[in-house]
Design a protein around this motif. Sequence first.
Motif, PDB file in Angstrom:
ATOM      1  N   GLU A 277      54.041  63.385   6.613  1.00 38.45           N
ATOM      2  CA  GLU A 277      53.518  64.236   5.548  1.00 38.45           C
ATOM      3  C   GLU A 277      52.253  63.637   4.938  1.00 38.45           C
ATOM      4  O   GLU A 277      51.319  64.355   4.565  1.00 38.45           O
ATOM      5  N   ARG A 278      52.235  62.305   4.859  1.00 39.12           N
ATOM      6  CA  ARG A 278      51.022  61.629   4.388  1.00 39.12           C
ATOM      7  C   ARG A 278      49.859  61.935   5.323  1.00 39.12           C
ATOM      8  O   ARG A 278      48.743  62.264   4.883  1.00 39.12           O
TER       9      ARG A 278
ATOM     10  N   THR B 199      41.747  67.321  -2.032  1.00 38.01           N
ATOM     11  CA  THR B 199      42.830  68.131  -1.472  1.00 38.01           C
ATOM     12  C   THR B 199      42.347  68.694  -0.141  1.00 38.01           C
ATOM     13  O   THR B 199      41.507  69.596  -0.107  1.00 38.01           O
TER      14      THR B 199
ATOM     15  N   HIS C 108      42.707  70.568   3.570  1.00 36.42           N
ATOM     16  CA  HIS C 108      43.439  71.702   4.152  1.00 36.42           C
ATOM     17  C   HIS C 108      43.432  71.722   5.681  1.00 36.42           C
ATOM     18  O   HIS C 108      43.870  72.683   6.285  1.00 36.42           O
TER      19      HIS C 108
ATOM     20  N   ASP D 130      48.514  65.523   5.083  1.00 40.25           N
ATOM     21  CA  ASP D 130      47.688  65.807   3.913  1.00 40.25           C
ATOM     22  C   ASP D 130      46.268  65.267   4.062  1.00 40.25           C
ATOM     23  O   ASP D 130      45.431  65.463   3.183  1.00 40.25           O
TER      24      ASP D 130
END
Length: 260
Positions: free
Chosen positions: A197-198, A256, A258, A201
Motif C-alpha cells: 500500500e505504501r 498525493t 494518483h 501510494d
Amino acid sequence: MNLETVTFTVHEKVGVLTLNCPNKLNAFTKQMNVEILQVTKEVAKNEEIRALVITGAGRAFCAGEDLGAIEAGEAIQHGEVLRTRYNPMMLAFYQLEKPVIAAVNGAAAGAGMSLALACDFRIASANASFIEAFIHIGLVPDSGSSYFLPRIVGLAKALELSILGEKLSAEQAQELGLVTKVTQQEELMEHTLAFAERLADMPTKAIGQIKQTIYKGINSSLTEALEAESYAQEIAGQTEDHREGIAAFLEKRKPTFHGK
C-alpha cells in the motif's frame, strides 16, 4: 476471470495473486502458468491497481514444476515448456510497470524460487526457505534464475547456490539481500500489504520507469544507461504525479499521487 488454480483479489489499490493448490505445495501446472499470466495482464491494464502481491496458499509459496504429473519414462521437451509456459510469465513480471512484491510464506523451490526472484521485493515469513533445486534432478536453474540471482546476490554466491542446491532460511536470504524483510508467519500478509500500500501510494509511472532503467542499466554501458535515463525521465516528467510532486514541494505539503 475464470480462475481455478489461483485466486485474485484487490485490497484498495493492491492486487493479491495467490497460488491456490496447497495440496501440491502450489506447484506449477500448465493451467497455473496460464492463469498467472492472465492475472498479470489484467493488473497491467487496470490503472486502479498500482501494486501486485504474489503469495501461496497453505504451507508453501511454490514448489516449482509439478513433477508428480510426469509419467515415468516420459520424455519432456524442457526448452519448449520454458518457451511456452514459463518465459512469458517471468517476462510479464519483469515488464510490469508496477511494483511486484512476493509474500513468501513457505518453501520457494526451483521455478518457485525463480518466481520470487522475478518480483521486485520479497518479504518472507520466518517459515520461508529458498532453494535452487534444479541440480538435484540434473537440470539447470531456469525461469529467470540465471538472470535475477547473480544480480541480487552476486556471481560467486549465485554459482554456489545453483551448483550445491543448498536450502536458504529466510534469515540467511535476508543476509544476502535476497529478502527485504522477515516477519512472523501470522504477520506476513499484514506487513506485506502495508508495504504494498505504501508503494501503491507512490508515483506509479515513475516506479515503472525506475524498474526499466535499473534492469537495463545492469547490462548497459554508461553511455547507454545515460540515454535510457534521459528517455525515462522525459516520460516521467510528463506525468500528473510529477506535476503534483512539484506543486507539493512548492506548497510545503505532502504530495498525493494518483499513479498517472
